[in-house]
Every structure is written in structure tokens, then in C-alpha cells.
Enzyme design. Structure first.
Site, PDB file in Angstrom:
ATOM      1  N   ASP A   7       0.864  -1.162   0.022  1.00  0.00           N
ATOM      2  CA  ASP A   7      -0.050   0.048   0.148  1.00  0.00           C
ATOM      3  C   ASP A   7       0.939   1.421   0.078  1.00  0.00           C
ATOM      4  O   ASP A   7       2.286   1.202   0.242  1.00  0.00           O
ATOM      5  CB  ASP A   7      -0.775  -0.099   1.197  1.00  0.00           C
ATOM      6  CG  ASP A   7      -1.555   1.189   1.625  1.00  0.00           C
ATOM      7  OD1 ASP A   7      -2.421   1.709   0.769  1.00  0.00           O
ATOM      8  OD2 ASP A   7      -1.436   1.657   2.693  1.00  0.00           O
ATOM      9  N   ASP A   9      -0.246   5.020   1.000  1.00  0.00           N
ATOM     10  CA  ASP A   9      -0.193   6.113   2.035  1.00  0.00           C
ATOM     11  C   ASP A   9      -0.273   5.362   3.490  1.00  0.00           C
ATOM     12  O   ASP A   9      -1.130   4.403   3.831  1.00  0.00           O
ATOM     13  CB  ASP A   9      -1.564   6.951   1.981  1.00  0.00           C
ATOM     14  CG  ASP A   9      -1.332   7.867   0.977  1.00  0.00           C
ATOM     15  OD1 ASP A   9      -1.205   8.908   1.349  1.00  0.00           O
ATOM     16  OD2 ASP A   9      -1.983   7.549  -0.142  1.00  0.00           O
ATOM     17  N   ARG A 113     -12.133   9.587 -10.071  1.00  0.00           N
ATOM     18  CA  ARG A 113     -10.999   8.704 -10.442  1.00  0.00           C
ATOM     19  C   ARG A 113     -11.392   7.685 -11.407  1.00  0.00           C
ATOM     20  O   ARG A 113     -12.474   7.405 -11.359  1.00  0.00           O
ATOM     21  CB  ARG A 113     -10.144   8.226  -9.201  1.00  0.00           C
ATOM     22  CG  ARG A 113      -9.683   9.403  -8.273  1.00  0.00           C
ATOM     23  CD  ARG A 113      -8.991   8.550  -7.142  1.00  0.00           C
ATOM     24  NE  ARG A 113      -8.776   9.536  -6.114  1.00  0.00           N
ATOM     25  CZ  ARG A 113      -8.578   9.141  -4.728  1.00  0.00           C
ATOM     26  NH1 ARG A 113      -8.229   7.915  -4.412  1.00  0.00           N
ATOM     27  NH2 ARG A 113      -8.058  10.190  -3.849  1.00  0.00           N
ATOM     28  N   ARG A 124     -10.278  18.031  -1.037  1.00  0.00           N
ATOM     29  CA  ARG A 124      -8.889  17.612  -1.258  1.00  0.00           C
ATOM     30  C   ARG A 124      -7.994  18.665  -1.136  1.00  0.00           C
ATOM     31  O   ARG A 124      -6.615  18.452  -0.947  1.00  0.00           O
ATOM     32  CB  ARG A 124      -8.748  16.456  -2.347  1.00  0.00           C
ATOM     33  CG  ARG A 124      -9.719  15.328  -2.153  1.00  0.00           C
ATOM     34  CD  ARG A 124      -9.159  14.079  -2.952  1.00  0.00           C
ATOM     35  NE  ARG A 124      -7.927  13.658  -2.312  1.00  0.00           N
ATOM     36  CZ  ARG A 124      -7.849  13.021  -1.154  1.00  0.00           C
ATOM     37  NH1 ARG A 124      -8.991  12.551  -0.541  1.00  0.00           N
ATOM     38  NH2 ARG A 124      -6.706  12.457  -0.618  1.00  0.00           N
ATOM     39  N   ARG A 131      -6.471  19.253   7.092  1.00  0.00           N
ATOM     40  CA  ARG A 131      -6.747  17.947   6.975  1.00  0.00           C
ATOM     41  C   ARG A 131      -6.810  17.297   8.573  1.00  0.00           C
ATOM     42  O   ARG A 131      -7.578  16.683   8.824  1.00  0.00           O
ATOM     43  CB  ARG A 131      -5.517  17.370   6.364  1.00  0.00           C
ATOM     44  CG  ARG A 131      -5.193  15.820   6.543  1.00  0.00           C
ATOM     45  CD  ARG A 131      -4.327  15.400   5.438  1.00  0.00           C
ATOM     46  NE  ARG A 131      -4.614  15.174   4.142  1.00  0.00           N
ATOM     47  CZ  ARG A 131      -5.260  14.040   3.747  1.00  0.00           C
ATOM     48  NH1 ARG A 131      -5.490  12.909   4.804  1.00  0.00           N
ATOM     49  NH2 ARG A 131      -5.627  13.955   2.719  1.00  0.00           N
ATOM     50  N   SER A 167     -11.768  11.165   3.762  1.00  0.00           N
ATOM     51  CA  SER A 167     -12.453  11.094   2.524  1.00  0.00           C
ATOM     52  C   SER A 167     -13.123   9.743   2.798  1.00  0.00           C
ATOM     53  O   SER A 167     -12.989   8.823   3.728  1.00  0.00           O
ATOM     54  CB  SER A 167     -11.717  11.053   1.465  1.00  0.00           C
ATOM     55  OG  SER A 167     -10.660  10.107   1.285  1.00  0.00           O
TER      56      SER A 167
HETATM   57  O1  M1P Z   1      -4.564   5.286   0.587  1.00  0.00           O
HETATM   58  C1  M1P Z   1      -5.459   5.760   1.572  1.00  0.00           C
HETATM   59  C2  M1P Z   1      -6.359   6.661   1.169  1.00  0.00           C
HETATM   60  O2  M1P Z   1      -5.623   7.997   0.988  1.00  0.00           O
HETATM   61  C3  M1P Z   1      -6.643   8.977   0.743  1.00  0.00           C
HETATM   62  O3  M1P Z   1      -7.540   9.237   1.878  1.00  0.00           O
HETATM   63  P1  M1P Z   1      -7.639  10.487   2.940  1.00  0.00           P
HETATM   64  O4  M1P Z   1      -7.258  11.663   1.936  1.00  0.00           O
HETATM   65  O5  M1P Z   1      -9.088  10.408   3.112  1.00  0.00           O
HETATM   66  O6  M1P Z   1      -6.561  10.630   4.037  1.00  0.00           O
HETATM   67  C4  M1P Z   1      -7.327   9.019  -0.391  1.00  0.00           C
HETATM   68  O7  M1P Z   1      -6.456   9.132  -1.691  1.00  0.00           O
HETATM   69  C5  M1P Z   1      -8.054   7.595  -0.513  1.00  0.00           C
HETATM   70  O8  M1P Z   1      -8.535   7.533  -1.834  1.00  0.00           O
HETATM   71  C6  M1P Z   1      -7.126   6.622  -0.101  1.00  0.00           C
HETATM   72  O9  M1P Z   1      -7.920   5.327   0.146  1.00  0.00           O
END
Ligand code: M1P
Length: 239
Positions: A7, A9, A113, A124, A131, A167
Site C-alpha cells: 500500500d 499512504d 478517479r 482534497r 486535514r 474522505s
Molecule cells: O491510501 C489511503 C487513502 O488516502 C487518501 O485518503 P484521505 O485523503 O481520506 O486520507 C485517499 O487517496 C483515499 O482514496 C485512499 O484510500
């Protein structure tokens, strides 16, 4: 041969932030010596914002938008488009208008997307500081969970996942990260597949991929809390 899947993030980078230089220096030599893929909800443009080019170049493939796109060495291999449901889009507009979030709202709150929609009440385009503010407010007020519950009831043809912090990922059923498990197994019928993610538990946006992989033979799941744990795991394994 082992196939590694990461993964992005919270796993390779802090959420929505670039990979740290410290991480890159330790990760790149490992990456060059292994077969590895990314499995992210983000689109390819965001991968480019968060990962250095030499790291991108050394991945064997990058599944973006929950596996609805695959890029290999900068080339788009496939994309699975969807029709965006007007009623659903109107409902998202209404949630944005009626939010009780007391602070400033930002642009790009419905991000279309390939193969999915990402909806964020705050938008966003908010700063990192905003955030964090929204995340704290949402943790107390459960706005996203409430929206998720309402929409899941009304639109059974979609999955509504709280993947990140601000999100909701909206994905037609069957078009989520789980499809990446099948794509990889087709490419690598006998190899061991190891997946590392920070949200592999039920409700997390890595769950569908983890769940599909664990139904297959010769797979391993590594739940990590942050990029440091990824490095610890990979470098310990190498010893
Ligand atoms: O990769 C995890 C998530 O990262 C973002 O989420 P958020 O902005 O809510 O922290 C988004 O890109 C989301 O689509 C993705 O699942």
C-alpha cells in the site's frame, strides 16, 4: 521468487505526504533486488507527487485507483472506467452543503478517479493543517461513518470505504483493491505473494486485498503501523 505488494499512504509514505529521504535511501537498494508492486487507492498522478522517480522506476507495476489502473515502467497497461451515477453525485453535493463541520471548506470535494470516486466533505485541496483539524473533528463527530451508513443503505451496488482520514472511497462492488489479488495471481500462479498495508483489518481500505489474498495459497499478510515498520520487516527478513 517472492512478489511483494505495498500500500502507499501510511505504508511507504506518511498519509498524503512524500516518501522521506531516510526511507528512500534504505528502501531503494532493497527494491532494486526484488519484484514489487504498489496497490493504492490514489491515482497515478498522486503516486508521482509522493514517490521519488527512482523509486517509481524500480517498481514492477503500480496498481492505482484501487486496481482500476495498472502502470508498468510509466506505461498505462489498462484502465477500467465507470459511469458516474448522477443521483449519487447529487447526494454527495447535498452532504457537502449540509455539513456541520464548523471550519473552512476547500475545493475538489468530489474527485472522479478511474473506476471510483473519492468524496471528502472538507475538500482534497485543504492544507495538511486543515486535514488534521477535520480528522480530529470527524473522529469525535463521526460524519464520515454516518454518510457511509446512509449511502451504503441507499446504493447497494457500491462499497463505501473509509480508506484514509478525511474522505470516503466509493467503488462499484468488485472494482476494489481485492481485484489486485486476482490480477497478481494470474501473472504469478505459483509464487509467494506478500502484502504490506496499514489498514488490512475489516473496514480498512487494504482489507479487500488482504482478504482475497488470504483465500489463496502461498500468500502472507504483514500489517504495519507506518513506513518504519515496513523497513524493519524487510531488513530483518534480509538478514
Ligand atoms: O491510501 C489511503 C487513502 O488516502 C487518501 O485518503 P484521505 O485523503 O481520506 O486520507 C485517499 O487517496 C483515499 O482514496 C485512499 O484510500
Amino acid at each position: 521468487m517472492t512478489i511483494y505488494v505495498f500500500d502507499m499512504d501510511g505504508t511507504l509514505t506518511p498519509a498524503r505526504l512524500p516518501m522521506t529521504e531516510e526511507f528512500r535511501i534504505k528502501f531503494l537498494p532493497w527494491l532494486k533486488a526484488h519484484t514489487a508492486y504498489i496497490a493504492t487507492g490514489s491515482d497515478y498522478a498522486k503516486v508521482g507527487e509522493q514517490l521519488p522517480q527512482d523509486v517509481i522506476d524500480n517498481f514492477d507495476g503500480i496498481y492505482g485507483s484501487m486496481g482500476n489502473t495498472l502502470f508498468q515502467k510509466g506505461k498505462l497497461i489498462y484502465k477500467k472506467e465507470i459511469d458516474y451515477d448522477e443521483n449519487l453525485l447529487n447526494d454527495l453535493e447535498d452532504f457537502r452543503k449540509s455539513t456541520k463541520y464548523p471550519n473552512r471548506l476547500f475545493g475538489n470535494y468530489i474527485e472522479k478517479r478511474i473506476g471510483m470516486i473519492n468524496f471528502s466533505v472538507i475538500g482534497r485541496e485543504c492544507t495538511y493543517e486543515e486535514r488534521e483539524k477535520y480528522t480530529e473533528w470527524d473522529n469525535k463527530n463521526c460524519e464520515r461513518k454516518q454518510i457511509q451508513a446512509i449511502l451504503s443503505k441507499k446504493y447497494s451496488q457500491y462499497d463505501f470505504e473509509l480508506g484514509g482520514n478525511i474522505s470516503i472511497d466509493i467503488i462499484p462492488k468488485g472494482c476494489g483493491k481485492g481485484q489486485i489479488a486476482h490480477s497478481l495471481r494470474e501473472k504469478f500462479p505459483n509464487e509467494k505473494i506478500v502484502f504490506m498495508g496499514d489498514r488490512t483489518f475489516p473496514g480498512g481500505n487494504d482489507y479487500a486485498l488482504a482478504h482475497e489474498l488470504l483465500k489463496m495459497d502461498n500468500t502472507q499478510l504483514v500489517q504495519v503501523e507506518n513506513p518504519d515498520e515496513v523497513l524493519q520487516h524487510l531488513l530483518c527478513e534480509a538478514q
